[in-house]
Design a protein around this motif. Structure first.
Motif, PDB file in Angstrom:
ATOM      1  N   ARG A 180     -59.136  71.929 -27.315  1.00 52.00           N
ATOM      2  CA  ARG A 180     -57.885  72.652 -26.854  1.00 52.00           C
ATOM      3  C   ARG A 180     -56.666  71.816 -27.273  1.00 52.00           C
ATOM      4  O   ARG A 180     -56.519  70.671 -27.221  1.00 52.00           O
ATOM      5  N   PRO A 181     -55.454  72.307 -27.900  1.00 52.97           N
ATOM      6  CA  PRO A 181     -54.425  71.574 -28.185  1.00 52.97           C
ATOM      7  C   PRO A 181     -53.592  70.965 -27.136  1.00 52.97           C
ATOM      8  O   PRO A 181     -53.559  71.459 -26.172  1.00 52.97           O
ATOM      9  N   ALA A 182     -53.483  69.581 -27.580  1.00 59.07           N
ATOM     10  CA  ALA A 182     -52.915  68.763 -26.317  1.00 59.07           C
ATOM     11  C   ALA A 182     -52.085  67.580 -27.013  1.00 59.07           C
ATOM     12  O   ALA A 182     -52.630  67.279 -28.257  1.00 59.07           O
ATOM     13  N   ARG A 183     -51.088  67.042 -26.532  1.00 61.04           N
ATOM     14  CA  ARG A 183     -50.219  66.268 -27.320  1.00 61.04           C
ATOM     15  C   ARG A 183     -50.609  65.025 -26.955  1.00 61.04           C
ATOM     16  O   ARG A 183     -50.826  64.527 -25.845  1.00 61.04           O
ATOM     17  N   GLY A 184     -50.862  64.066 -28.053  1.00 65.70           N
ATOM     18  CA  GLY A 184     -50.881  62.612 -27.952  1.00 65.70           C
ATOM     19  C   GLY A 184     -50.363  61.777 -29.157  1.00 65.70           C
ATOM     20  O   GLY A 184     -50.095  62.473 -30.153  1.00 65.70           O
ATOM     21  N   ILE A 185     -50.295  60.605 -28.835  1.00 66.11           N
ATOM     22  CA  ILE A 185     -50.015  59.719 -30.055  1.00 66.11           C
ATOM     23  C   ILE A 185     -50.865  59.731 -31.243  1.00 66.11           C
ATOM     24  O   ILE A 185     -52.165  59.628 -30.930  1.00 66.11           O
TER      25      ILE A 185
END
Length: 346
Positions: free
Chosen positions: A273-278
């Motif tokens: 599932r789309p998730a924001r990370g470095i």
């Protein structure tokens, strides 16, 4: 309109974002004792661990606190999609000497359930929040049965209106800048996702319930800006990630302090599932949105690569969750972070 403080029972309209895998009861207690709403992420906790953490919060503070759960519908596994995913990861398995035949399949996170609701009823948390929509109405009725206030995340006006129609006490406006998993649930179309300061005023105009701003807010100036746009309060996560109460790895801490933290992306490679990370190696090489199975089935395929790489001191296959603005991350206590953010309300 009733204020967010009145709804939550807190001194400050400030919520520490629940960050599954990155914090536990210690951070929640520290934030609660500063007059804000500390949160316990429960999506990855076993029943025994959840009971232990809830007992620790009850022992550590007499202030209101929040418990957070995922409300996704578990997907039907697809052998074809799993095979495509394993094929994409095959070169990495070979690189690390991993036999893919020995890697189990299965979910890494469970949605809110009747068993969990019964466990929670022993502790009667004052606030319960949900991500990815809401659980079925009978489960919500159990939560409301002990007087808990219900919060949930929206990423579009349509989702916010849906949540309001289903009786939430306040809506969290999750902007595109936010770290971790997107809370979208009515549509998986990422082009519909808005930045915090574009989404927030639209929700304020559309809703009768209070709106809580989340995403990209890391300091008192950001708090003040959100409040000026009509937010009833703010929810903040990334700013707490370098505190001693955060449970992230040394690799994750180093990434947050590096120049690389300026480059984040939405990725489905770690959970489906789309998730924001470095951005790291696997995101660069496969592309941040890849052929992963649906959430949370992608977790098992990449888990052994993460373990092998981390053992070698590398975060190349680790979910380095972070919002777009990591400049507010400081190596000070969660209490001090809370006090600094609170200046934005004055």
């Amino acid at each position: 309109m009733t204020t967010l403080q009145q709804i939550l029972g807190t001194e400050l309209p400030l919520i520490q974002a629940p960050m599954a895998g990155a914090q536990g009861s210690a951070m929640a207690i520290a934030v609660c004792n500063e007059g804000a709403l500390g949160s316990l992420p429960c999506a990855m906790l076993s029943p025994d661990a959840m009971r232990s953490e809830l007992a620790a919060i009850r022992a550590g503070t007499d202030k209101p606190f929040n418990v957070n759960f995922f409300a996704h519908t578990p997907p039907t596994p697809s052998e074809a999609r799993e095979a495509t995913w394993r094929a994409a990861l095959a070169p990495y398995y070979a690189e690390f000497g991993i036999d893919p035949a020995g890697i189990p399949t299965g979910p890494g996170r469970n949605p809110f359930s009747a068993e969990v609701a019964d466990l929670l009823a022993e502790f009667k948390p004052p606030v319960v929040s949900f991500h990815f929509g809401l659980p079925p109405e009978p489960l919500l009725a159990k939560v409301r049965g002990w007087g808990a206030k219900v919060l949930a995340s929206a990423t579009t006006v349509e989702e916010a209106l849906w949540l309001e129609a289903h009786g939430v006490d306040a809506v969290i406006a999750q902007g595109l800048e936010a770290g971790g998993h997107r809370g979208h649930f009515l549509s998986h179309d990422l082009t519909k996702q808005l930045g915090t300061f574009a989404l927030l005023p639209q929700l304020v105009r559309a809703l009768k319930v209070p709106v809580i701003a989340a995403g990209g807010i890391v300091d008192a100036d950001g708090v003040a800006a959100a409040m000026a746009l009509g937010a009833a309060g703010v929810q903040i996560g990334t700013a707490y990630l370098l505190t001693p109460e955060a449970t992230i790895s040394a690799l994750h801490r180093a990434a947050l302090k590096s120049e690389g933290a300026r480059h984040t992306a939405l990725t489905n490679l770690f959970t489906g599932r789309p998730a924001r990370g470095i951005v790291n190696r696997v995101m660069r090489e496969l592309g941040p949105i890849g052929p992963a199975p649906e959430f949370p089935l992608a977790t098992s395929g990449i888990a052994p690569l993460r373990a092998k790489a981390e053992a070698q001191g590398s975060g190349d296959f680790s979910p380095l969750w972070s919002g777009q603005n990591a400049t507010g991350c400081r190596e000070v206590s969660s209490a001090e972070v809370t006090r600094a953010l609170a200046r934005g309300f004055r």
